[in-house]
Design a protein around this motif. Structure first.
Motif, short mmCIF file in Angstrom:
data_model
loop_
_atom_site.label_atom_id
_atom_site.label_comp_id
_atom_site.label_asym_id
_atom_site.label_seq_id
_atom_site.Cartn_x
_atom_site.Cartn_y
_atom_site.Cartn_z
N VAL A 176 0.87 -1.17 0.00
CA VAL A 176 0.00 0.00 0.00
C VAL A 176 0.91 1.23 0.00
N ILE A 177 0.73 2.10 -0.97
CA ILE A 177 1.54 3.32 -1.05
C ILE A 177 0.66 4.49 -0.65
N ILE A 178 1.12 5.27 0.34
CA ILE A 178 0.32 6.43 0.77
C ILE A 178 0.73 7.65 -0.04
N ALA A 179 -0.25 8.28 -0.69
CA ALA A 179 0.01 9.53 -1.44
C ALA A 179 0.07 10.67 -0.44
N ARG B 95 -6.28 10.59 -0.11
CA ARG B 95 -7.22 11.23 0.81
C ARG B 95 -7.93 10.29 1.78
N PRO B 96 -8.31 9.07 1.38
CA PRO B 96 -8.97 8.21 2.38
C PRO B 96 -8.10 7.99 3.62
N ILE B 97 -6.77 8.04 3.45
CA ILE B 97 -5.88 7.90 4.62
C ILE B 97 -5.50 9.27 5.18
N THR B 98 -5.03 10.17 4.30
CA THR B 98 -4.46 11.44 4.81
C THR B 98 -5.52 12.34 5.47
N GLN B 99 -6.77 12.24 5.00
CA GLN B 99 -7.83 13.10 5.56
C GLN B 99 -8.60 12.41 6.69
N ALA B 100 -8.22 11.19 7.03
CA ALA B 100 -8.98 10.44 8.04
C ALA B 100 -8.67 10.96 9.44
N GLU B 101 -9.62 10.77 10.34
CA GLU B 101 -9.38 11.15 11.72
C GLU B 101 -8.28 10.28 12.32
N ASP B 102 -8.29 8.99 11.93
CA ASP B 102 -7.27 8.06 12.41
C ASP B 102 -6.57 7.42 11.19
N PRO B 103 -5.60 8.13 10.62
CA PRO B 103 -4.95 7.65 9.39
C PRO B 103 -4.29 6.28 9.55
N VAL B 104 -3.72 6.05 10.74
CA VAL B 104 -3.02 4.77 10.95
C VAL B 104 -4.01 3.61 10.85
N ALA B 105 -5.19 3.80 11.44
CA ALA B 105 -6.22 2.74 11.39
C ALA B 105 -6.66 2.49 9.96
N ARG C 277 2.75 9.98 13.06
CA ARG C 277 1.64 9.24 13.69
C ARG C 277 1.84 7.73 13.58
N PHE C 278 2.72 7.33 12.63
CA PHE C 278 2.99 5.89 12.47
C PHE C 278 4.14 5.52 13.40
N GLU C 279 3.84 4.68 14.38
CA GLU C 279 4.91 4.34 15.33
C GLU C 279 5.66 3.10 14.91
N ASN C 280 4.93 2.07 14.56
CA ASN C 280 5.59 0.79 14.26
C ASN C 280 5.83 0.56 12.78
N GLU C 281 4.98 1.14 11.95
CA GLU C 281 5.12 0.88 10.51
C GLU C 281 5.94 1.96 9.82
N LYS C 282 6.53 1.58 8.70
CA LYS C 282 7.20 2.55 7.82
C LYS C 282 6.53 2.42 6.46
N PRO C 283 5.38 3.09 6.28
CA PRO C 283 4.67 2.90 5.01
C PRO C 283 5.47 3.37 3.81
N PHE C 284 5.22 2.74 2.67
CA PHE C 284 5.74 3.17 1.37
C PHE C 284 5.04 4.50 1.06
N PHE D 206 -12.88 3.18 -0.09
CA PHE D 206 -13.79 2.29 0.62
C PHE D 206 -15.21 2.67 0.22
N PRO D 207 -16.15 1.72 0.36
CA PRO D 207 -17.51 2.01 -0.11
C PRO D 207 -18.09 3.31 0.47
N GLU D 208 -17.72 3.64 1.74
CA GLU D 208 -18.32 4.82 2.37
C GLU D 208 -17.58 6.13 2.04
N ASP D 209 -16.47 6.03 1.28
CA ASP D 209 -15.66 7.23 0.99
C ASP D 209 -16.27 8.09 -0.11
N ASP D 210 -15.87 9.37 -0.07
CA ASP D 210 -16.19 10.29 -1.15
C ASP D 210 -15.16 10.05 -2.26
#
Ligand code: C5P
Length: 232
Positions: free
Chosen positions: A5-8, A211-221, A23-30, A182-186
């Motif tokens: 998963v690559i985060i834009a 945006r589904p990750i970067t604009q989320a209240e809890d991006p890590v989740a 905010r990411f403690e354990n992961e090092k996302p791409f 995700f189905p509930e996303d804009d």
């Protein structure tokens, strides 16, 4: 590299980007660095994100005459990036020049993928604005074949086209797919979208999620949900 998963990281400044990545403690996302952040902060943002241990996809979508692209890729090759891209509409000659420029003196180079049609473009817009009468599937797979002929590693396309690309260009030819929701996303400005689970089922190699990750209240989740649905 395998499925990931690559985060834009479409942020306007280094400050915002690091506040997000912290905010990411354990992961090092791409991480994908696009034009906005690169133009604002320059190459140092790439070096710093690499120093922090992330893989970097530098998404600058080069599209110019072959000589200019070759020389510009020569500059980017000095950064320790993992992936970068060009527009396939720049032609086979331009893509070959990009590979030449990107290849370092020791023969190594980052992965190079070609943008086919932006996932914000649908077939009607392609016909109306670009006067392209063929179907999206034909256009995307034709551009993918051109990229393969030029020696590139894969393409950026919608998850909707990933299976056609693999059928034509082989499973080893990478499909990097933005337009993930995700189905509930804009959907925002994205027109050809799929969920992470659908993208997995159809065989995408990398999903790009902004945006589904970067604009989320809890991006890590949300990131973890993407990994669970797409990778695990
Ligand atoms: O926020 P969102 O998930 O729509 O972000 C998608 C990212 O993928 C953006 O950074 C966008 O520039 C990029 N991208 C795209 N379509 C392409 C190539 C790249 O949406 N064909």
């Amino acid at each position: 590299m395998g499925k990931d998963v690559i985060i834009a990281c479409d942020f306007a400044s280094a400050e915002e980007t690091f506040a997000f990545l912290d905010r990411f403690e354990n992961e090092k996302p791409f991480v994908k660095i696009g034009m906005e952040l690169f133009y604002a902060e320059g190459p140092e943002i790439v070096r710093e994100i690499k120093r922090r241990g992330h893989k970097v996809f530098l998404d600058l979508k080069l599209h110019d005459i072959p000589n200019t692209v070759k020389n510009s890729m020569g500059v980017l090759s000095k950064l320790d990036i993992d992936m970068t891209n060009v527009h396939a509409t720049g032609t086979i000659a331009m893509m070959q020049a990009a590979i030449e420029g990107l290849t370092r003196p020791d023969g190594t180079r980052p992965l190079l993928v070609a943008v086919t049609q932006l996932t914000s473009t649908d077939e009607a817009t392609m016909k109306k604005d670009l006067l392209i009468e063929r179907s999206m599937e034909v256009v995307v797979t034709h551009y993918a074949m051109n990229a393969k002929r030029a020696g590139l590693d894969g393409v950026v396309c919608s998850p909707k086209e990933a299976s056609f690309v693999h059928d034509l260009c082989g499973k080893a030819f990478l499909t990097v797919t933005p337009g993930v929701r995700f189905p509930e996303d804009d959907a925002g400005d994205q027109k050809r979208v799929m969920t992470p689970a659908e993208a997995k089922a159809i065989g995408s190699d990398y999903i790009v999620v902004g945006r589904p990750i970067t604009q989320a209240e809890d991006p890590v989740a949300v990131y973890r949900r993407c990994v669970k649905d797409f990778v695990d």
